[in-house]
Design a protein around this motif. Structure first.
Motif, PDB file in Angstrom:
ATOM      1  N   ASP A  64       0.832  -1.202   0.000  1.00 15.72           N
ATOM      2  CA  ASP A  64       0.000   0.000   0.000  1.00 15.72           C
ATOM      3  C   ASP A  64       0.869   1.256   0.000  1.00 15.72           C
ATOM      4  N   SER A  65       0.748   2.066  -1.042  1.00 17.68           N
ATOM      5  CA  SER A  65       1.457   3.330  -1.244  1.00 17.68           C
ATOM      6  C   SER A  65       2.908   3.152  -1.673  1.00 17.68           C
ATOM      7  N   SER A  92      -1.032   5.971   4.180  1.00 18.79           N
ATOM      8  CA  SER A  92      -1.525   5.040   3.178  1.00 18.79           C
ATOM      9  C   SER A  92      -3.049   4.966   3.163  1.00 18.79           C
ATOM     10  N   TYR A  93      -3.557   4.290   2.149  1.00 16.59           N
ATOM     11  CA  TYR A  93      -4.991   4.009   2.076  1.00 16.59           C
ATOM     12  C   TYR A  93      -5.448   3.224   3.305  1.00 16.59           C
ATOM     13  N   GLU A 144      -6.041   5.463   6.286  1.00 18.26           N
ATOM     14  CA  GLU A 144      -7.341   6.154   6.293  1.00 18.26           C
ATOM     15  C   GLU A 144      -8.425   5.205   6.790  1.00 18.26           C
ATOM     16  N   SER A 145      -8.377   3.947   6.331  1.00 18.15           N
ATOM     17  CA  SER A 145      -9.365   2.961   6.787  1.00 18.15           C
ATOM     18  C   SER A 145      -9.264   2.751   8.288  1.00 18.15           C
ATOM     19  N   ARG A 196     -13.024   2.351  -4.733  1.00 22.16           N
ATOM     20  CA  ARG A 196     -12.696   2.739  -3.356  1.00 22.16           C
ATOM     21  C   ARG A 196     -13.590   3.912  -2.968  1.00 22.16           C
ATOM     22  N   MET A 212      -9.678  11.670   2.573  1.00 26.10           N
ATOM     23  CA  MET A 212      -8.839  11.161   1.480  1.00 26.10           C
ATOM     24  C   MET A 212      -9.605  11.278   0.173  1.00 26.10           C
ATOM     25  N   PRO A 266      -7.980   7.935  -3.043  1.00 23.39           N
ATOM     26  CA  PRO A 266      -7.527   6.644  -2.512  1.00 23.39           C
ATOM     27  C   PRO A 266      -6.851   5.746  -3.543  1.00 23.39           C
ATOM     28  N   ASP A 267      -7.248   5.825  -4.831  1.00 20.83           N
ATOM     29  CA  ASP A 267      -6.612   4.975  -5.845  1.00 20.83           C
ATOM     30  C   ASP A 267      -5.145   5.358  -6.032  1.00 20.83           C
ATOM     31  N   PHE A 309      -3.120   4.378  -2.919  1.00 26.55           N
ATOM     32  CA  PHE A 309      -2.892   2.941  -2.771  1.00 26.55           C
ATOM     33  C   PHE A 309      -1.790   2.453  -3.706  1.00 26.55           C
TER      34      PHE A 309
END
Length: 409
Positions: A41-42, A157-158, A161-162, A186, A251, A254-255, A258
């Protein structure tokens, strides 16, 4: 498992290895060669290989904007294995890009990458040299553990945020909704913070957005700090909730985040050039889904008789900046920065960017709006900024906005 699709393949002769999201060391003479990867991720690196023992060479991915000549390159984030007790030197070249048709040079002699052994606690690499003619960054560090993550600046990273949303979900004064989805499905989240025991009538409405640009990750920490403050037991947070409705998008992209893309979304477009596409621009149509769902929400909010009193979009200048900036259309919000300066240093700069969210909010929706540009390095010659500094900036935004509205009632 998510399908990850990438469109860059680099073939290097001799012993260089493969590019894209993963690169492997080819130095066979070393009994424990350094392994390089970025398939997380990222994560992002084009090519990086061990050209001689403990010396790695390569370059970041140059991401090309789909509808223009823009070429964004500066974000890198990779993992090294087999580095315990090794004094590693890394040289990255091809550090020159294009932004809005002109040269984009975001690295300087003050650029200090960050490293972490757990992707949570980050330190700076201070032994750095930048060649202004060759646009090459060389940095060196002794690592004390077998695996280490290295990035241009503090990643957000994505998955972070989650995790942020999961950590605050269900708290009093907070509602969470989904405005829409990206091309890769996303979610674009909208968080509302206010004291619902107080009628909305008479409350100010503040709209906060961040992370339009992958790579400008300090905004994620700033918004985290703002949310932690607004949802806290602090008496000033209680005042903010009673007098203000906060609408926060933590965010926007997100794409792009990620996939470790520099600046662009998953469609290789700069979201902050897309906000006028649905009414003035025929070149880029249709408008990107991230911008489209937000504009749809704004129009629906306003058509229901609601208003937005203040909008702030959080960006970063990368490591080339040396001051926090708030730029707005000429004459707009000039009286806001003194309230922020009680809590963190901000300089007001009148400035406009066509196609930007700031420009759209001001001109299409007639909302008082501004854009923060926050360095990922340091303020002037002071200590380099940390994640805690960014958290404090977020709290300072909340405090400053409350001061501003109380004074202007």
């Amino acid at each position: 498992m998510e399908l990850r699709v990438f469109f860059y393949i680099t073939i290097i002769v001799a012993f260089s290895g493969m590019g894209c999201k993963s690169a492997k060391s080819s130095h066979a003479a070393n009994s424990s060669p350094i392994a390089v990867s970025s398939d997380f991720d990222s994560g992002s690196i084009d090519t990086l290989w061990e050209s001689k023992p403990n010396f790695l060479s390569g370059w970041p991915i140059h991401w090309k904007q789909k509808s223009s000549s823009d070429d964004q390159y500066y974000w890198f984030y990779f993992k090294l294995n087999n580095v315990v007790n090794k004094d590693i030197t890394i040289t990255l070249d091809s550090l020159a890009g294009i932004y809005r048709g002109g040269p984009h040079l975001i690295y300087t002699k003050a650029t200090q990458p960050v490293y972490s052994y757990d992707q949570k606690n980050w330190d700076r690499i201070a032994d750095v040299k930048y060649d202004t003619k060759l646009h090459t960054l060389t940095f060196r560090n002794l690592f004390t553990r077998d695996s280490v993550w290295i990035a241009y600046a503090h990643p957000f990273s994505y998955g972070q945020e989650s995790a942020l949303i999961d950590s605050i979900s269900g708290k009093p004064f907070l509602t969470i909704e989904t405005l829409g989805t990206t091309q890769q499905r996303r979610n674009i989240h909208l968080l509302t913070v206010t004291d619902t025991s107080i009628p909305d009538a008479g409350k100010k409405v503040v709209f906060i957005t961040t992370l339009q640009h992958a790579g400008e990750y300090c905004g994620g920490y700033v918004v985290s700090g703002l949310l932690n403050f607004l949802l806290s037991d602090d008496e000033n947070a209680a005042i903010a909730r009673k007098t203000t409705i906060y609408k926060i998008i933590p965010m926007m992209n997100p794409d792009g985040i990620f996939h470790g893309i520099t600046r662009f979304n998953g469609n290789y477009e700069d979201l902050n050039q897309e906000w006028d596409d649905d009414f003035t621009d025929t070149l880029h149509l249709p408008v990107e889904p991230e911008a489209a769902c937000v504009k749809k929400w704004i129009r629906g909010w306003r058509s229901s008789g609601r208003h937005i009193d203040l909008a702030l979009d959080i960006h970063s200048q990368g490591q080339q900046g040396a001051m926090n900036l708030l730029h707005t259309p000429e004459g707009m919000l000039a009286d806001l920065t003194p309230h922020f300066n009680k809590y963190w240093p901000v300089k007001y700069i009148p400035m406009e960017f066509s196609g930007s969210l700031n420009d759209c909010l001001a001109k299409e929706f007639h909302i008082s709006s501004g854009t923060f540009e926050i360095p990922q390095s340091r303020i002037k010659n002071e200590a380099y900024l940390t994640i805690d500094d960014y958290y404090n900036y977020g709290k300072g935004i909340g405090l400053g906005i409350t001061d501003y509205f109380l004074k202007n009632r």
